[in-house]
Design an enzyme around this catalytic site. Structure first.
Site, PDB file in Angstrom:
ATOM      1  CE1 TYR A 178      -4.019  -2.098   0.804  1.00  0.00           C
ATOM      2  CE2 TYR A 178      -2.443  -3.326   2.139  1.00  0.00           C
ATOM      3  CZ  TYR A 178      -3.675  -3.239   1.516  1.00  0.00           C
ATOM      4  OH  TYR A 178      -4.560  -4.284   1.591  1.00  0.00           O
ATOM      5  CG  ASP A 187     -11.536   7.451   5.792  1.00  0.00           C
ATOM      6  OD1 ASP A 187     -12.345   8.259   6.312  1.00  0.00           O
ATOM      7  OD2 ASP A 187     -11.914   6.440   5.183  1.00  0.00           O
TER       8      ASP A 187
END
Length: 300
Positions: A74, A88
């Site tokens: 990632y 997030d």
């Protein structure tokens, strides 16, 4: 996993998932575009995330666990100075901090997040709590005490620092990792708080984002030979397992779910492997005394 009417077609389609689309929606789009009877994916990406979403079709769905268990890479950015309720950029800011760590401080803190670590999933996650998804309970305003889970982090490095508020990292990890938890916990460890700004899965097992097909291409080539030609063989999903070659008689027995003879190899007794015959996968199972004892059989 979608199970609807359609063709018996097997293989893998690597999709470069766009932001704003759920993993389930991508699977449904691929299944429709190829008129496939059965489809599933090897590892969910959050709607806001982009990158590799490997979609398995037909018999390839039996190899999904081996991709789910494989290492994944990632690339992501952490926004420093604020925590959100979703960990997030989609969530609401619940706390802020004025402190901004140096590059050296970030790099020093990363050491604690490598190797075998314990990680608490985000409140907004698919983890089940008393039969309910955590994200459903979180949306209802419940604050849960989620249990920490083990995660293997192969590597975690600082790749760029565009500005004082942003740090770009790259992580290679095993099954079940939450990048949002890394951002949250790293921010707490540094005393500056943090959340994921953006996230991209660069590769997953043998599948690379650079080889992925965009949604626009899938829609443009839907129901055509061009899209079908992009399929990778089922066997790609078994890349992390040793291959054994079955004898003709062994292949016939394996296809019926019975132990089948395979040619001699350096696979150890009790090791998981897959058997092939004439270049196609026949079964996955455990090797014992010259035979493969099947746990999954492929009907190709």
């Amino acid at each position: 996993m979608a199970r609807k009417s359609g063709r018996d077609i097997s293989g893998w389609l690597v999709v470069d998932k766009p932001a704003g689309m759920t993993s389930t929606a991508v699977v449904n789009k691929v299944r429709w575009a190829l008129n496939a009877k059965k489809a599933g994916h090897a590892g969910t990406l959050d709607p806001a995330a982009t990158g590799v979403l490997a979609v398995a079709l037909g018999e390839a769905t039996k190899t999904v666990p081996y991709i789910t268990d494989a290492l994944k890479c990632y690339r992501f950015a952490i926004r420093l100075g604020a925590a959100t309720n979703t960990d997030d950029a989609e969530g609401e800011v619940i706390a802020t901090a004025s402190l901004r760590p140096s590059d050296a401080e970030i790099e020093a803190a990363l050491a604690a997040f490598r190797g075998e670590i314990m990680q608490v999933p985000p409140q907004f996650s698919a983890v089940k709590v008393d039969g309910e998804r955590a994200y459903a309970l979180a949306r209802a305003g419940e604050d849960m005490d989620l249990a920490a889970r083990p995660l293997w982090v192969e590597s975690l490095v600082l790749k760029a620092r565009p500005d004082a508020d942003t740090a770009e990292l790259e992580m290679v990890c095993g099954k079940g990792g939450y990048v949002r938890s890394i951002a949250r916990d790293l921010g707490q460890a540094l005393g500056c708080l943090g959340h994921v700004l953006w996230l991209r899965r660069e590769w997953s097992g043998p599948f690379e984002a650079s080889d992925g097909v965009g949604i626009e291409t899938i829609e443009r080539e839907a129901r055509t030979d061009a899209l079908e030609a992009r399929l990778l063989p089922l066997e790609v999903g078994l890349a992390d397992l040793p291959e054994l070659r079955a004898t003709p008689e062994g292949a016939a027995r394996l296809r019926n779910g019975n132990p089948g003879m395979v040619f001699a190899s350096d696979v150890e007794w009790g090791e998981e492997a897959w058997a092939s015959h004439q270049g196609r996968a026949v079964a996955v199972g455990v090797y014992k005394s010259g035979e493969l004892h099947p746990s999954r059989v492929f009907n190709l």
